[in-house]
Design an enzyme around this catalytic site. Sequence first.
Site: not given
Length: 287
Positions: A82, A182, A232
């Site tokens: 990743d 994120h 994710n």
Amino acid sequence: MALVNLKEMLRAASRGRYAVGMFDVSDLEMVRAVAEEAEALRAPVILGALAPDLEGSRLEYWFALAKLAAERSAVPICIHLDHANTPAQVKRAAEIGFSSVMLDASAAPFEENIRRSREVVDAVRDRGITVEAELGHVGNGWVGSGEGGESGPDMLTEPEKVAEFVDRTGVDALAVSIGTAHGVYIKAPELDIERLDEIRNASDIPLVLHGGSGTPDDQMARAIAHGISKVNIYSELLSAWNRAMLEALKRSPHMAAWPAVLRKNPDAAMREVIRRKIRFFGSAGKA
């Protein structure tokens, strides 16, 4: 079951209008938790590796654990690098046996992103390794690891560039920026589903959503219904585990408690998140 790559796993998800969870995993218990819960729910799953967990000799230890989990599992498991941002990281992963890699050149100009992504595709395709790239840039929603700031409109994926990017790079999956970030959100995101529809109409490549942790369920459900095939997750696993571990440490009469005893409740909390996400993504029963 043999280790698999992203290609067929995500094509099936795209056709079935569900998403496969990619869970970044940092240690043995996280690897075991994801693999075992996926097997219990008969779901395909992706074990993700982040660069800080692979420094030095950690790569060999991490991959050995992930490979063992994949080989012992009765469901398809992909081992995915990743957010690699250097050719050296991709090369190490390819050589050791990863089945998929992500080259993240999303912060670079469009032409450089194409060049670097194509370079990785050309380097690993003959090994049967799939490649994910990112167009647009998913920023960070928190400050804590030396990085910070929120995603802005200028970072979102431009639908008119998608077809050209996919054609010229040959990548197998495309991470898109439609409003997620994120880490831990400062405020709840507002996903641009209209933009996602335009991206989906531009190419039939499987689409990936980074920054899945903390995205409201109603918005996540819409994103999957409108074409997201891979989501994710990392921060939600850490939050659940760390909260439970903090409570376990507070209850411990001393600091010499065995790790295997201390982490029972934290591991259980993390596994509950994994189960909930797999069911929510619609991938349970798809393996």
